[in-house]
Write a protein that holds these residues in place. Structure first.
Motif, PDB file in Angstrom:
ATOM      1  N   ASP A   7       0.859  -1.184   0.000  1.00  0.00           N
ATOM      2  CA  ASP A   7       0.000   0.000   0.000  1.00  0.00           C
ATOM      3  C   ASP A   7       0.891   1.227   0.000  1.00  0.00           C
ATOM      4  O   ASP A   7       1.865   1.291   0.761  1.00  0.00           O
ATOM      5  CB  ASP A   7      -0.907   0.023   1.240  1.00  0.00           C
ATOM      6  N   SER A  53      -7.124   2.613  -6.257  1.00  0.00           N
ATOM      7  CA  SER A  53      -7.302   3.607  -5.201  1.00  0.00           C
ATOM      8  C   SER A  53      -7.936   2.977  -3.964  1.00  0.00           C
ATOM      9  O   SER A  53      -8.775   2.073  -4.067  1.00  0.00           O
ATOM     10  CB  SER A  53      -8.185   4.756  -5.700  1.00  0.00           C
ATOM     11  N   ASP A  54      -7.530   3.449  -2.789  1.00  0.00           N
ATOM     12  CA  ASP A  54      -8.102   2.970  -1.530  1.00  0.00           C
ATOM     13  C   ASP A  54      -9.369   3.711  -1.159  1.00  0.00           C
ATOM     14  O   ASP A  54      -9.941   3.460  -0.101  1.00  0.00           O
ATOM     15  CB  ASP A  54      -7.083   3.116  -0.383  1.00  0.00           C
ATOM     16  N   VAL A  55      -9.807   4.642  -1.992  1.00  0.00           N
ATOM     17  CA  VAL A  55     -11.058   5.356  -1.731  1.00  0.00           C
ATOM     18  C   VAL A  55     -11.971   5.212  -2.943  1.00  0.00           C
ATOM     19  O   VAL A  55     -11.515   5.043  -4.075  1.00  0.00           O
ATOM     20  CB  VAL A  55     -10.828   6.861  -1.424  1.00  0.00           C
ATOM     21  N   GLU A 110     -16.582  10.792  -0.867  1.00  0.00           N
ATOM     22  CA  GLU A 110     -15.678   9.647  -0.966  1.00  0.00           C
ATOM     23  C   GLU A 110     -15.777   8.807   0.301  1.00  0.00           C
ATOM     24  O   GLU A 110     -16.160   9.289   1.364  1.00  0.00           O
ATOM     25  CB  GLU A 110     -14.232  10.077  -1.220  1.00  0.00           C
ATOM     26  N   ILE A 111     -15.458   7.526   0.162  1.00  0.00           N
ATOM     27  CA  ILE A 111     -15.545   6.577   1.263  1.00  0.00           C
ATOM     28  C   ILE A 111     -14.414   5.572   1.090  1.00  0.00           C
ATOM     29  O   ILE A 111     -13.944   5.333  -0.036  1.00  0.00           O
ATOM     30  CB  ILE A 111     -16.926   5.867   1.248  1.00  0.00           C
ATOM     31  N   LYS A 112     -13.937   4.985   2.161  1.00  0.00           N
ATOM     32  CA  LYS A 112     -12.874   3.988   2.073  1.00  0.00           C
ATOM     33  C   LYS A 112     -13.345   2.778   1.266  1.00  0.00           C
ATOM     34  O   LYS A 112     -14.445   2.287   1.470  1.00  0.00           O
ATOM     35  CB  LYS A 112     -12.437   3.547   3.473  1.00  0.00           C
ATOM     36  N   ARG A 113     -12.499   2.321   0.381  1.00  0.00           N
ATOM     37  CA  ARG A 113     -12.867   1.185  -0.464  1.00  0.00           C
ATOM     38  C   ARG A 113     -13.132  -0.060   0.367  1.00  0.00           C
ATOM     39  O   ARG A 113     -14.008  -0.868   0.036  1.00  0.00           O
ATOM     40  CB  ARG A 113     -11.761   0.906  -1.496  1.00  0.00           C
ATOM     41  N   GLU A 114     -12.395  -0.251   1.466  1.00  0.00           N
ATOM     42  CA  GLU A 114     -12.589  -1.447   2.287  1.00  0.00           C
ATOM     43  C   GLU A 114     -13.988  -1.500   2.891  1.00  0.00           C
ATOM     44  O   GLU A 114     -14.522  -2.589   3.111  1.00  0.00           O
ATOM     45  CB  GLU A 114     -11.540  -1.513   3.395  1.00  0.00           C
ATOM     46  N   GLU A 178     -22.117   3.383   3.055  1.00  0.00           N
ATOM     47  CA  GLU A 178     -21.836   4.368   4.105  1.00  0.00           C
ATOM     48  C   GLU A 178     -22.897   4.310   5.202  1.00  0.00           C
ATOM     49  O   GLU A 178     -22.572   4.329   6.399  1.00  0.00           O
ATOM     50  CB  GLU A 178     -21.775   5.765   3.500  1.00  0.00           C
TER      51      GLU A 178
END
Length: 230
Positions: A7, A53-55, A110-114, A178
């Protein structure tokens, strides 16, 4: 063959002469660990790179006048996300007047991809119009490590098309994810005080049980105690 998975952050994209683009990545040395040797062995060698991307970025439609979302969501006790019933109209409905059509704007979010991926993996993402019925399963395969190339081959489309399709699907379910994530955190926060209350009650009960009760003393001991008091 060396392999490195990490990462990091994209710091620069430099366009150089002769049609070459230089990509500068920044990775924590601690996170890279012993893989730095594998990375060093790749210098001046051809490599295959996939950067994700992580987001997840998505847009929410809002009422420009109230700055509130046009579509709202609610979560039931099972964690299933539904579209909430629209709020009752105000004065227009009461007077029987036609409601004014709101001016709609799109607000970038935007939100965290995880978070989105966990929402999909746990089977909470509903079918989305405009996507294949098994789209959630396709994304699960990608989350579990399947390559874009293999997914594209199975679906008979280009690698670029499957990347766009998965990204678009993540963006489509992101608002629901979300709301679901907020619900999960609320469940955890509500459970912690209850657990503390139960532990406190057990401690209090244990303290009461450990204190001797004079009425539980044998009859001879009670008589000696009463004689002494007299």
């Amino acid at each position: 063959m060396s392999f490195v998975n990490f990462d990091g952050s994209v710091k620069k994209v430099n366009h150089k002469p002769k049609g070459v683009t230089e990509l500068v990545l920044e990775i924590s040395t601690k996170d890279l660990g012993n893989s730095i040797q594998n990375l060093a062995e790749m210098i001046d060698n051809d490599v295959r790179v996939e950067i994700e991307s992580d987001v997840v970025r998505y847009n929410v439609q809002i009422n420009a006048h109230t700055e509130r979302p046009i579509v709202n969501y609610q979560v039931d006790q099972s964690g299933v996300v539904h579209i909430a019933e629209p709020e009752p109209e105000q004065l227009e409905a009461e007077l029987g007047l036609p409601a004014e059509k709101p001016q709609i704007e799109e607000k970038p979010m935007e939100i965290k991809r995880e978070v989105v991926d966990q929402f999909i993996q746990e089977g909470m993402a509903p079918e989305q119009e405009g996507f294949p019925e098994n789209m959630a399963d396709i994304v699960k395969q990608r989350i579990e490590g399947e390559s874009y190339r293999k997914l594209a081959s199975e679906l008979e489309m280009s690698s670029g098309a499957i990347v766009d399709l998965i990204n678009d699907y993540r963006a489509a379910v992101a608002p629901l994810a979300e709301k679901w994530w907020d619900w999960k955190e609320d469940q955890v926060n509500e459970a912690v005080p209850m657990q503390k209350d139960e532990e406190a009650a057990e401690d209090e009960k244990g303290s009461e049980d450990s204190v001797p009760d004079e009425y539980d003393l044998p009859k001879d001991d009670q008589k000696d105690k009463e004689d002494g008091a007299a």
